[in-house]
Motif scaffolding. Structure first.
Motif, mmCIF file in Angstrom:
data_model
loop_
_atom_site.group_PDB
_atom_site.id
_atom_site.type_symbol
_atom_site.label_atom_id
_atom_site.label_comp_id
_atom_site.label_asym_id
_atom_site.label_seq_id
_atom_site.Cartn_x
_atom_site.Cartn_y
_atom_site.Cartn_z
ATOM 1 N N LEU A 78 -10.560 -87.595 97.259
ATOM 2 C CA LEU A 78 -9.333 -88.115 96.694
ATOM 3 C C LEU A 78 -9.418 -88.212 95.177
ATOM 4 O O LEU A 78 -8.407 -88.153 94.497
ATOM 5 C CB LEU A 78 -9.017 -89.480 97.297
ATOM 6 N N LEU A 79 -10.644 -88.388 94.665
ATOM 7 C CA LEU A 79 -10.837 -88.511 93.227
ATOM 8 C C LEU A 79 -11.781 -87.413 92.751
ATOM 9 O O LEU A 79 -12.739 -87.058 93.432
ATOM 10 C CB LEU A 79 -11.444 -89.873 92.876
ATOM 11 N N SER A 80 -11.531 -86.906 91.575
ATOM 12 C CA SER A 80 -12.440 -85.918 90.990
ATOM 13 C C SER A 80 -13.717 -86.630 90.552
ATOM 14 O O SER A 80 -13.743 -87.858 90.414
ATOM 15 C CB SER A 80 -11.762 -85.242 89.801
ATOM 16 N N PRO A 81 -14.797 -85.894 90.312
ATOM 17 C CA PRO A 81 -16.042 -86.542 89.873
ATOM 18 C C PRO A 81 -15.877 -87.337 88.570
ATOM 19 O O PRO A 81 -16.489 -88.395 88.406
ATOM 20 C CB PRO A 81 -17.009 -85.376 89.689
#
Length: 100
Positions: A78-81
């Motif tokens: 859901l979230l980028s690194p």
């Protein structure tokens, strides 16, 4: 309540009358606290063996069949690194501030 008062179910009405007479007789002889304590003890003396019986029957009965295993859907990020690192730094900052 009306069924008890009008004796529509004689067994329940007789039991209710007997319990009320016993309670009044005990209250005339002993204090309210001791009658309440002995009443609670009587309730525990009945409920604990029933609970133990239920647990024993559940332990001795065969286990229910397990439902078929469904394949798990793919988990997508859901979230980028970069966003994960930013949130981690923010949470660490809040944790340090809270501990101070």
């Amino acid at each position: 309540v009306w069924e008890l008062l009008y004796w529509r179910v004689p067994e329940r009405s007789a039991l209710a009358l007997l319990v009320a007479l016993v309670a009044l007789g005990c209250l005339s002889r002993f204090s309210v606290i001791s009658v309440g304590a002995y009443g609670a003890l009587a309730v525990l003396a009945v409920t604990i063996p029933l609970r133990l019986r239920q647990v024993a029957l559940r332990a001795l009965s065969p286990p229910p069949p397990e439902p078929p295993v469904r394949p798990q859907p793919e988990v997508r990020e859901l979230l980028s690194p970069e966003q994960q690192q930013r949130w981690a730094r923010c949470l660490a900052r809040h944790a340090v501030t809270a501990t101070r």
